[in-house]
Scaffold this motif. Structure first.
Motif, short mmCIF file in Angstrom:
data_model
loop_
_atom_site.label_atom_id
_atom_site.label_comp_id
_atom_site.label_asym_id
_atom_site.label_seq_id
_atom_site.Cartn_x
_atom_site.Cartn_y
_atom_site.Cartn_z
N MET A 12 66.45 56.50 70.00
CA MET A 12 65.54 57.10 69.01
C MET A 12 64.99 58.44 69.51
O MET A 12 64.87 59.40 68.74
N VAL A 13 64.65 58.50 70.80
CA VAL A 13 64.13 59.74 71.36
C VAL A 13 65.19 60.84 71.31
O VAL A 13 64.90 61.99 70.92
N GLU A 14 66.40 60.53 71.71
CA GLU A 14 67.47 61.53 71.67
C GLU A 14 67.73 62.01 70.25
O GLU A 14 67.96 63.20 70.02
N LYS A 15 67.70 61.10 69.30
CA LYS A 15 67.92 61.48 67.91
C LYS A 15 66.82 62.40 67.42
O LYS A 15 67.09 63.41 66.74
N GLU A 16 65.58 62.10 67.76
CA GLU A 16 64.48 62.96 67.32
C GLU A 16 64.53 64.32 67.98
O GLU A 16 64.22 65.34 67.36
N ARG A 73 67.15 65.92 68.77
CA ARG A 73 68.22 66.69 68.12
C ARG A 73 67.81 67.16 66.73
O ARG A 73 68.26 68.20 66.27
N GLU A 74 66.92 66.40 66.05
CA GLU A 74 66.62 66.68 64.65
C GLU A 74 65.23 67.24 64.43
O GLU A 74 64.83 67.44 63.29
N SER A 75 64.47 67.54 65.48
CA SER A 75 63.08 67.99 65.30
C SER A 75 62.98 69.42 64.83
O SER A 75 61.95 69.83 64.31
N GLY A 76 63.98 70.25 65.03
CA GLY A 76 63.96 71.62 64.53
C GLY A 76 63.02 72.51 65.31
O GLY A 76 63.04 72.58 66.53
N GLY A 77 62.12 73.22 64.56
CA GLY A 77 61.26 74.22 65.16
C GLY A 77 60.32 73.68 66.22
O GLY A 77 60.05 74.34 67.23
#
Length: 461
Positions: A437-441, A443-447
């Motif tokens: 979950m941490v790795e996915k976030e 990658r997808e957190s953006g700015g």
């Protein structure tokens, strides 16, 4: 907030005080050792007329004293009339007293407070306006110099690539650029005020800036502390992204380090934001840095049993578990003698890259418990001894015989349904749900992720 308002009040009052005319200076008292002026017992003929003529001639050359009348008798000078400013009263007396032969000065001058008076009212306002108009070219030049110096600072600060190359992270690079802009803007203001001769105003501005800085320091203490802690944490790098950490009593995996807070994902999958000031002061336990981790649990054996044999059996049982490391070897320690048992603490080491800590402990506890029970060791529950006071004999205690009959009629307990434990249930491989979950976030957190101050290329503290 009260400190902030006080700071603004002082800042506003300081420039005004710098621009107001200074009050008349008081004459310093005569030194005890200074010689005292003596008065002759006789006066030369025509001395009064000569003194009056000399003082009147001096006053005739000064526009402020055109309306002053001078009378002299026996060396005593009497001044009368009106002058434009309050300072001119003391100035006229000082001039008259310096003329040779003057015994003393009777100062009867008054300030002219009429609108048409020179130096006051409309005349003074017109003089000030004319002076301001005359200074416009110099003020314009000073403002151009200030703007040029400030622009130069902004141009230097805009070299983002250079500062990002010199600074270890983006936060420190932005801090350096902001400091450069601030220094050039303040430096340009100092040069501009010095060009127009506003030395008193310059001192007031710098003093007011110091007061405001002090007030803002108290009002924004926690915010400033967080930013300084962010700077220190970004330089020290106490953990990596996705590390499993315990910060005081807050546990989770690290998502990112921002300029204000450290963001964790708890083992329940929730977001946890901890102010960096708290993180910097906290005791941080990092469970990921060392792959080898120890688990422990306590079991109590009957006090009548051989505690040393139970200790050895439990240690051997831990050593037989395939996920427990041989080095460091498992341990068993006799901790204390309780009310009805001897407490033994069992310890074993695992490799977190291959074994989940929670699963390993969950398998080790029943394994040691079953081994002790199969060997005949008792694991007693706490035993309490009750002593009844004879004075409580009249209380309606239940009859033992009736209690026995009641137990005979009690319904039998339901049998526990046997449960088979499969190999999947015994799987001790690490669970990576939270880490994924941490790795996915990340990658997808953006700015927000772009402002992460964690740098995997730099050494960890």
């Amino acid at each position: 907030m009260r400190a902030l308002l006080s700071g603004f009040a002082l800042f506003a009052a300081a420039p005004a005080a710098a621009l107001l005319p200074a009050g008349p200076e008081t004459e310093a008292p005569a030194e005890p050792g200074a010689p005292v002026q003596t008065i002759d017992d006789r006066q030369e003929e025509g001395a009064d007329e000569r003194i009056a003529g000399r003082i009147s001639g001096i006053f005739a050359e000064l526009p402020a004293f055109q309306g002053v009348s001078v009378a002299v008798s026996e060396g005593v000078v009497t001044l009368s009339g009106e002058v434009p400013k309050q300072d001119d009263i003391d100035r006229a007396e000082a001039i008259a007293a310096r003329v040779s032969g003057v015994v003393t000065v009777e100062n009867g001058l008054e300030r002219d407070v009429s609108i048409s008076a020179e130096g006051t009212g409309l005349s003074s306002l017109a003089d000030r306006w004319n002076g301001l108009l005359a200074m416009f070219p110099l003020i314009g030049l000073a403002m151009l110099v200030w703007a040029g110096i400030s622009l130069l600072g902004y141009l230097i600060a805009s070299l983002g690539t250079l500062w990002h190359r010199l600074a270890p992270n983006s936060f420190l690079a932005e801090l350096i650029a902001s400091a450069i802009r601030f220094v050039f803007v303040i430096g340009g203001l100092v040069v501009a005020l010095d060009m127009i001769g506003a030395g008193a105003l310059l001192g007031a501005v710098l003093g007011g800036a110091g007061v405001i800085g002090l007030a803002l320091g108290f009002a924004l203490r926690e915010t400033i502390e967080n930013y300084l802690a962010s700077l220190m944490l970004s330089l020290r790098q106490p953990f990596r992204a996705n590390d499993w950490v315990l910060i005081d009593d807050l546990e989770g995996r690290v998502i990112r380090l921002t300029s204000r807070a450290t963001v964790l994902m708890t083992l329940d999958g929730n977001h946890l934001r901890i102010p960096n000031g708290q993180v910097f002061r906290a005791v941080i336990t990092n469970f990921t840095r060392n792959p080898q981790r120890r688990f422990q649990f306590d079991l109590g054996v009957d006090a009548d049993d051989d505690a040393r044999a139970a200790r050895q059996l439990g240690r051997d049982t831990l050593a037989e578990l395939d996920f427990v490391l041989d080095e460091p070897a498992p341990e068993a320690r006799i901790m204390e003698v309780g009310d009805s048992n001897v407490v033994i603490r069992f310890l074993g080491w695992i490799d977190q890259d291959k074994t989940d800590w929670w699963k390993a402990q969950s398998r080790a506890i029943p394994a040691v418990k079953e081994a002790l029970e199969e060997a005949g060791f008792g694991l007693p529950e706490p035993i309490y001894r009750l002593r009844f006071d004879p004075r409580s004999a009249t209380l309606p205690f239940e009859n033992i015989a009736e209690a026995g009959r009641a137990s005979e009629t009690a319904p039998p307990k339901k049998a526990v349904r046997p449960v088979s434990v499969t190999e999947a249930d015994e799987d001790v491989r690490p669970s990576n749900e939270i880490a994924e979950m941490v790795e996915k976030e990340r990658r997808e957190s953006g700015g927000e992720q772009d402002k992460d101050l964690l740098d995997s290329s730099r050494p960890v503290e």
